[in-house]
Write an enzyme that holds these catalytic residues in place. Structure first.
Site, PDB file in Angstrom:
ATOM      1  N   LYS A 186      22.330   5.113  -8.157  1.00 48.92           N
ATOM      2  CA  LYS A 186      22.086   4.493  -6.846  1.00 48.92           C
ATOM      3  C   LYS A 186      23.311   4.688  -5.979  1.00 48.92           C
ATOM      4  CE  LYS A 186      18.741   2.087  -4.852  1.00 48.92           C
ATOM      5  NZ  LYS A 186      17.308   2.083  -5.117  1.00 48.92           N
TER       6      LYS A 186
HETATM    7  P1  NAD Z   1      12.929  -0.645   4.652  1.00 41.99           P
HETATM    8  O1  NAD Z   1      14.274  -0.532   5.256  1.00 41.99           O
HETATM    9  O2  NAD Z   1      11.878   0.365   4.980  1.00 41.99           O
HETATM   10  O3  NAD Z   1      12.275  -2.084   4.984  1.00 41.99           O
HETATM   11  C1  NAD Z   1      12.908  -3.292   4.682  1.00 41.99           C
HETATM   12  C2  NAD Z   1      12.109  -4.416   5.336  1.00 41.99           C
HETATM   13  O4  NAD Z   1      12.641  -5.671   4.945  1.00 41.99           O
HETATM   14  C3  NAD Z   1      12.147  -4.403   6.861  1.00 41.99           C
HETATM   15  O5  NAD Z   1      10.893  -4.850   7.353  1.00 41.99           O
HETATM   16  C4  NAD Z   1      13.234  -5.444   7.187  1.00 41.99           C
HETATM   17  O6  NAD Z   1      13.081  -5.995   8.475  1.00 41.99           O
HETATM   18  C5  NAD Z   1      12.939  -6.453   6.104  1.00 41.99           C
HETATM   19  N1  NAD Z   1      14.041  -7.348   5.756  1.00 41.99           N
HETATM   20  C6  NAD Z   1      15.330  -7.035   5.501  1.00 41.99           C
HETATM   21  N2  NAD Z   1      16.013  -8.144   5.180  1.00 41.99           N
HETATM   22  C7  NAD Z   1      15.118  -9.169   5.212  1.00 41.99           C
HETATM   23  C8  NAD Z   1      15.198 -10.551   4.958  1.00 41.99           C
HETATM   24  N3  NAD Z   1      16.351 -11.114   4.595  1.00 41.99           N
HETATM   25  N4  NAD Z   1      14.073 -11.303   5.077  1.00 41.99           N
HETATM   26  C9  NAD Z   1      12.883 -10.738   5.423  1.00 41.99           C
HETATM   27  N5  NAD Z   1      12.755  -9.422   5.659  1.00 41.99           N
HETATM   28  C10 NAD Z   1      13.853  -8.658   5.569  1.00 41.99           C
HETATM   29  O7  NAD Z   1      13.185  -0.708   3.068  1.00 41.99           O
HETATM   30  P2  NAD Z   1      12.159  -0.365   1.912  1.00 41.99           P
HETATM   31  O8  NAD Z   1      12.314   1.062   1.555  1.00 41.99           O
HETATM   32  O9  NAD Z   1      10.813  -0.914   2.260  1.00 41.99           O
HETATM   33  O10 NAD Z   1      12.811  -1.192   0.711  1.00 41.99           O
HETATM   34  C11 NAD Z   1      12.543  -2.568   0.523  1.00 41.99           C
HETATM   35  C12 NAD Z   1      12.901  -2.939  -0.905  1.00 41.99           C
HETATM   36  O11 NAD Z   1      12.136  -2.134  -1.802  1.00 41.99           O
HETATM   37  C13 NAD Z   1      14.361  -2.732  -1.321  1.00 41.99           C
HETATM   38  O12 NAD Z   1      14.695  -3.712  -2.274  1.00 41.99           O
HETATM   39  C14 NAD Z   1      14.317  -1.360  -1.988  1.00 41.99           C
HETATM   40  O13 NAD Z   1      15.410  -1.183  -2.899  1.00 41.99           O
HETATM   41  C15 NAD Z   1      13.004  -1.460  -2.703  1.00 41.99           C
HETATM   42  N6  NAD Z   1      12.396  -0.190  -3.078  1.00 41.99           N
HETATM   43  C16 NAD Z   1      12.132   0.767  -2.154  1.00 41.99           C
HETATM   44  C17 NAD Z   1      11.507   1.950  -2.551  1.00 41.99           C
HETATM   45  C18 NAD Z   1      11.126   3.017  -1.571  1.00 41.99           C
HETATM   46  O14 NAD Z   1      10.507   4.017  -1.984  1.00 41.99           O
HETATM   47  N7  NAD Z   1      11.394   2.875  -0.286  1.00 41.99           N
HETATM   48  C19 NAD Z   1      11.208   2.168  -3.905  1.00 41.99           C
HETATM   49  C20 NAD Z   1      11.480   1.159  -4.822  1.00 41.99           C
HETATM   50  C21 NAD Z   1      12.073  -0.018  -4.397  1.00 41.99           C
END
Ligand code: NAD
Length: 428
Positions: free
Chosen positions: A118
């Site tokens: 990561k």
């Molecule tokens: P992203 O940046 O696309 O979206 C994040 C979302 O969370 C946004 O809507 C943001 O406004 C919101 N947010 C941030 N802080 C917040 C808070 N304190 N309270 C409420 N909402 C909040 O990110 P993503 O890719 O959707 O990732 C989200 C999570 O999923 C992370 O933990 C990431 O590690 C995990 N994840 C992502 C993927 C992927 O393929 N993108 C895969 C596995 C895990």
């Protein structure tokens, strides 16, 4: 005093909000079930390599700023390290370590031939121009170049990084290699070696996990109200796919707050609003709630899909969902976990629920290396097969050991890594 604060003294000494300690706690519980010897635990717990880099960047106004970046490679016993790169102001090394270790376990749960890595850069993307983001990304890539590569470490998008970020990484790496090397990152744009279905893959995996979990509870999609925290790649797409399956999406949020409609939100309209306005605030046909109010809503399914430590000892008693699907990495603290388990709430853990992303990243890497690209139907049906299979294996492990789905998933993941470790041995 909440239930969670009454747990044993060892738990009380833990820093509840330190993600690496949270990972280590779950690792220990599963290792106890497997009877793992202390030396092997040490090997598997310890990140193999941690790189910290300074990233000097010329800003648009001509000034120079130095950003800090990390890349942690937790374990590559089963294959090249795999894991996203996060841009955020609060990135810290223990968070990146935890996320790297979770990737090791996640890749193992879905049995894709990768280890875990990561990366993160401490910066606030909201305050940066596209040019500044590009210069940060390229310099960060150049600084970690020696440990990257299709056979070494293959990054992907995470919070605040996207297809464009991956294209810059791919180009920077390729320019140094003097050849185009698309397989060095996944989550790329389609016409740069990306995979069909990758953008939706994590949300699709969340939807599949939710469906499989509801089956074990005897519930149909149209009988369930769902609350989703986060409306980005995972939360937004996950909510849209669940809406299409017939679930009522009662509420969805972003970092500024939540919207709520007890009859169910029109998800295509919500996402169109978000795309246009950049935030959910002001969306008509919904009430507006704070993030804290949202987590306490009456619902059947809660999907935390934003960030770490959202369900913790202070708010877990307010959570009313029967089922939690962890779209985000590490959204539930270990203390809150115990309370949920005691209350009989089913939690489909992050290392299973959000593994759709890394599964299709694996497909992307395979396609790049073959130079032959699959249809979206093939990608989705192979993803479905892997997610359903992994869910059923973890469910069986949890029943076999009489433990939660989380501990079942860790047992499954650790067993696979240990098997490879015992075959390979220690290189000396
Ligand atoms: P992203 O940046 O696309 O979206 C994040 C979302 O969370 C946004 O809507 C943001 O406004 C919101 N947010 C941030 N802080 C917040 C808070 N304190 N309270 C409420 N909402 C909040 O990110 P993503 O890719 O959707 O990732 C989200 C999570 O999923 C992370 O933990 C990431 O590690 C995990 N994840 C992502 C993927 C992927 O393929 N993108 C895969 C596995 C895990």
């Amino acid at each position: 005093m909440s239930n969670a604060t009454a747990v044993d003294a060892a738990d009380a000494k833990m820093d509840e909000f330190n993600p690496f300690q949270a990972m280590a706690k779950r690792f220990e519980v599963a290792s106890d079930h497997l009877g793992l010897e202390p030396g092997v635990r040490d090997v598997l717990r310890t990140p193999d390599r941690e790189l910290t880099v300074a990233i000097p960047v010329e800003m648009d106004d001509g000034s120079i700023r130095v950003f800090k970046g990390y890349r942690v490679q937790h374990n590559f016993l089963r294959g090249p390290c795999k894991g996203g790169i996060r841009f955020a102001p609060n990135v810290h090394l223990d968070e990146v370590r935890a996320l790297a270790a979770w990737m090791t376990w996640k890749c193992s749960v879905v049995d894709v031939p990768f280890g875990g890595g990561k990366g993160g850069v401490i910066c606030n993307p909201i305050e940066l121009s596209t040019g500044e983001l590009e210069r940060i990304t390229r310099r960060y890539t150049a600084s970690i170049l020696d440990i990257l590569g299709p056979d070494r470490d293959v990054p992907a998008p995470d919070m605040n990084t996207n297809e464009q970020t991956m294209a810059w990484i791919m180009d920077t790496y390729s320019m140094h290699q003097r050849r185009t090397s698309t397989a060095v990152v996944t989550g790329k744009p389609l016409n740069l070696g990306g995979s069909r279905g990758r953008r939706e893959a994590t949300g699709r995996g969340v939807m599949i996990s939710c469906r499989e979990a509801l089956k074990t509870m005897g519930l149909q999609p149209n009988e369930t109200g769902v609350v989703v925290q986060g409306s980005g790649n995972v939360g937004g797409i996950g909510a849209l796919l669940l809406h299409r399956e017939g679930h009522r999406i009662l509420s969805i949020s972003d970092m500024y707050g939540a919207i709520y409609n007890e009859k169910g939100l029109d998800m295509p309209a919500v996402l169109a609003w978000l795309k246009d306005k950049g935030r959910l605030e002001g969306y008509p046909e919904a009430d507006h709630l704070t993030s804290a109010e949202q987590l306490a809503l009456e619902c059947d399914v809660l999907i935390p899909a934003a960030t770490e430590n959202q369900i913790h000892s202070e708010n877990v008693d307010q959570v009313k969902a029967k089922l939690i699907i962890e779209g985000a990495n590490g959204p539930t603290t270990a203390l809150a976990d115990k309370v949920l388990e005691d209350r009989g709430v089913m939690v489909v853990p992050d290392i299973l629920a959000n593994a759709g992303g890394v599964t299709v990243s694996y497909f992307e890497w395979v396609q790049d290396r073959m130079g032959y690209f699959w249809t979206e139907e093939i990608v989705n049906s192979r993803l479905e097969q892997i997610m359903v299979g992994a869910f059923s294996e973890v469910y069986a492990k949890s029943k076999e050991h009489g433990v939660s789905m989380r501990t079942g998933a860790y047992i499954q993941a650790i067993e696979r890594v240990v098997t490879v470790y015992r075959m390979r041995g220690i290189f000396a």
